[in-house]
Motif scaffolding. Sequence first.
Motif, PDB file in Angstrom:
ATOM      1  N   LEU A  34     -21.993  82.468  70.082  1.00  0.00           N
ATOM      2  CA  LEU A  34     -23.049  83.073  69.277  1.00  0.00           C
ATOM      3  C   LEU A  34     -24.167  83.545  70.196  1.00  0.00           C
ATOM      4  O   LEU A  34     -24.593  82.820  71.100  1.00  0.00           O
ATOM      5  CB  LEU A  34     -23.585  82.049  68.278  1.00  0.00           C
ATOM      6  N   LEU A  35     -24.626  84.773  69.975  1.00  0.00           N
ATOM      7  CA  LEU A  35     -25.779  85.306  70.700  1.00  0.00           C
ATOM      8  C   LEU A  35     -26.827  85.737  69.678  1.00  0.00           C
ATOM      9  O   LEU A  35     -26.489  86.305  68.636  1.00  0.00           O
ATOM     10  CB  LEU A  35     -25.398  86.490  71.585  1.00  0.00           C
ATOM     11  N   THR A  36     -28.093  85.489  69.996  1.00  0.00           N
ATOM     12  CA  THR A  36     -29.158  85.826  69.057  1.00  0.00           C
ATOM     13  C   THR A  36     -30.477  85.953  69.804  1.00  0.00           C
ATOM     14  O   THR A  36     -30.582  85.572  70.977  1.00  0.00           O
ATOM     15  CB  THR A  36     -29.277  84.745  67.963  1.00  0.00           C
ATOM     16  N   ASN A  37     -31.478  86.496  69.125  1.00  0.00           N
ATOM     17  CA  ASN A  37     -32.852  86.447  69.613  1.00  0.00           C
ATOM     18  C   ASN A  37     -33.713  85.615  68.669  1.00  0.00           C
ATOM     19  O   ASN A  37     -34.945  85.676  68.729  1.00  0.00           O
ATOM     20  CB  ASN A  37     -33.431  87.859  69.775  1.00  0.00           C
ATOM     21  N   ASP A  38     -33.067  84.837  67.813  1.00  0.00           N
ATOM     22  CA  ASP A  38     -33.756  83.934  66.896  1.00  0.00           C
ATOM     23  C   ASP A  38     -33.920  82.582  67.591  1.00  0.00           C
ATOM     24  O   ASP A  38     -33.019  81.736  67.557  1.00  0.00           O
ATOM     25  CB  ASP A  38     -32.957  83.787  65.603  1.00  0.00           C
ATOM     26  N   GLY A  39     -35.042  82.401  68.249  1.00  0.00           N
ATOM     27  CA  GLY A  39     -35.261  81.181  69.022  1.00  0.00           C
ATOM     28  C   GLY A  39     -35.274  79.925  68.188  1.00  0.00           C
ATOM     29  O   GLY A  39     -34.850  78.860  68.650  1.00  0.00           O
ATOM     30  N   ASP A  40     -35.771  80.016  66.951  1.00  0.00           N
ATOM     31  CA  ASP A  40     -35.804  78.838  66.080  1.00  0.00           C
ATOM     32  C   ASP A  40     -34.393  78.335  65.795  1.00  0.00           C
ATOM     33  O   ASP A  40     -34.108  77.145  65.896  1.00  0.00           O
ATOM     34  CB  ASP A  40     -36.501  79.175  64.751  1.00  0.00           C
ATOM     35  N   LEU A  41     -33.503  79.251  65.424  1.00  0.00           N
ATOM     36  CA  LEU A  41     -32.134  78.862  65.121  1.00  0.00           C
ATOM     37  C   LEU A  41     -31.441  78.329  66.374  1.00  0.00           C
ATOM     38  O   LEU A  41     -30.736  77.318  66.315  1.00  0.00           O
ATOM     39  CB  LEU A  41     -31.352  80.050  64.571  1.00  0.00           C
ATOM     40  N   ALA A  42     -31.656  78.986  67.507  1.00  0.00           N
ATOM     41  CA  ALA A  42     -31.038  78.535  68.751  1.00  0.00           C
ATOM     42  C   ALA A  42     -31.473  77.118  69.089  1.00  0.00           C
ATOM     43  O   ALA A  42     -30.669  76.280  69.508  1.00  0.00           O
ATOM     44  CB  ALA A  42     -31.395  79.486  69.889  1.00  0.00           C
ATOM     45  N   GLN A  43     -32.758  76.828  68.892  1.00  0.00           N
ATOM     46  CA  GLN A  43     -33.280  75.494  69.207  1.00  0.00           C
ATOM     47  C   GLN A  43     -32.658  74.434  68.304  1.00  0.00           C
ATOM     48  O   GLN A  43     -32.289  73.348  68.761  1.00  0.00           O
ATOM     49  CB  GLN A  43     -34.806  75.497  69.074  1.00  0.00           C
ATOM     50  N   LYS A  44     -32.519  74.753  67.032  1.00  0.00           N
ATOM     51  CA  LYS A  44     -31.945  73.791  66.091  1.00  0.00           C
ATOM     52  C   LYS A  44     -30.481  73.515  66.403  1.00  0.00           C
ATOM     53  O   LYS A  44     -30.014  72.380  66.312  1.00  0.00           O
ATOM     54  CB  LYS A  44     -32.082  74.306  64.658  1.00  0.00           C
TER      55      LYS A  44
END
Length: 253
Positions: free
Chosen positions: A113-123
Amino acid sequence: MTMERLQKILAQAGVASRRKCEELILAGKVEVNGEVVTTLGTKADPDADEITVSGRAIKAQKKLYLMFNKPKGVITSATDPEGRKVVTDYIKGIKERVYPVGRLDYDSEGLLLLTNDGDLAQKMTHPSHHVPKTYLATVEGIPHGDSLEKLRRGIQLEDGMTAPADLDYYDVDQEKKQATIRITIYEGKNRQVRRMFDAISHPVKRLKRISMGNLYLQNLKRGLFRHLTANEVNELKQLADKKNLMDKKNDES
């Protein structure tokens, strides 16, 4: 005025995961209104304050969520000082900066998974928990049921006991003297699946991640990516929020 923690603002702007943003703050690379900030927990107003990272002003980005089928021999990183292929080399036509969530080692392949959603990545990458991840592990030899049972119960590695895993035979090749095992783990120790099979004397020859949480690789071809659907994103966020809420309750009990 909406004051938020600086690392959260950076993560939401797609700079990096929240943990990486904390590292950028501690390294003195973040400025608020022209002043360097090195204290974690510092708050700012993303709408009113001028925030820069390494001299570049941050701005809100459209959130992107991509599923990528990582080939073997590719680094799970946005850059590599040795000049090797990295996953972002394959993400063509995307203007926004995205980064991988979690890791697949150099010799492994499959769903990333790749994203720029830091909140989701942190969780999703918080050390206290990880979403279920399923792999197809082709191993040397054909493990007996009692060997697999050790992995089902949890096995001692040098960095601690693994959580119980779900396993079943996917394919057995008597001629090649190898077996492919479908294994689901619920944590994310470094090179965990490989080390688990090493511990029962059946080294992994090929490792492919086929699912992660509610996401399934299915027919996505190696080296290609696709955008997640709105339903997939919502389900993934619900899963991450649910597990974080459970962890919080467990910590408070």
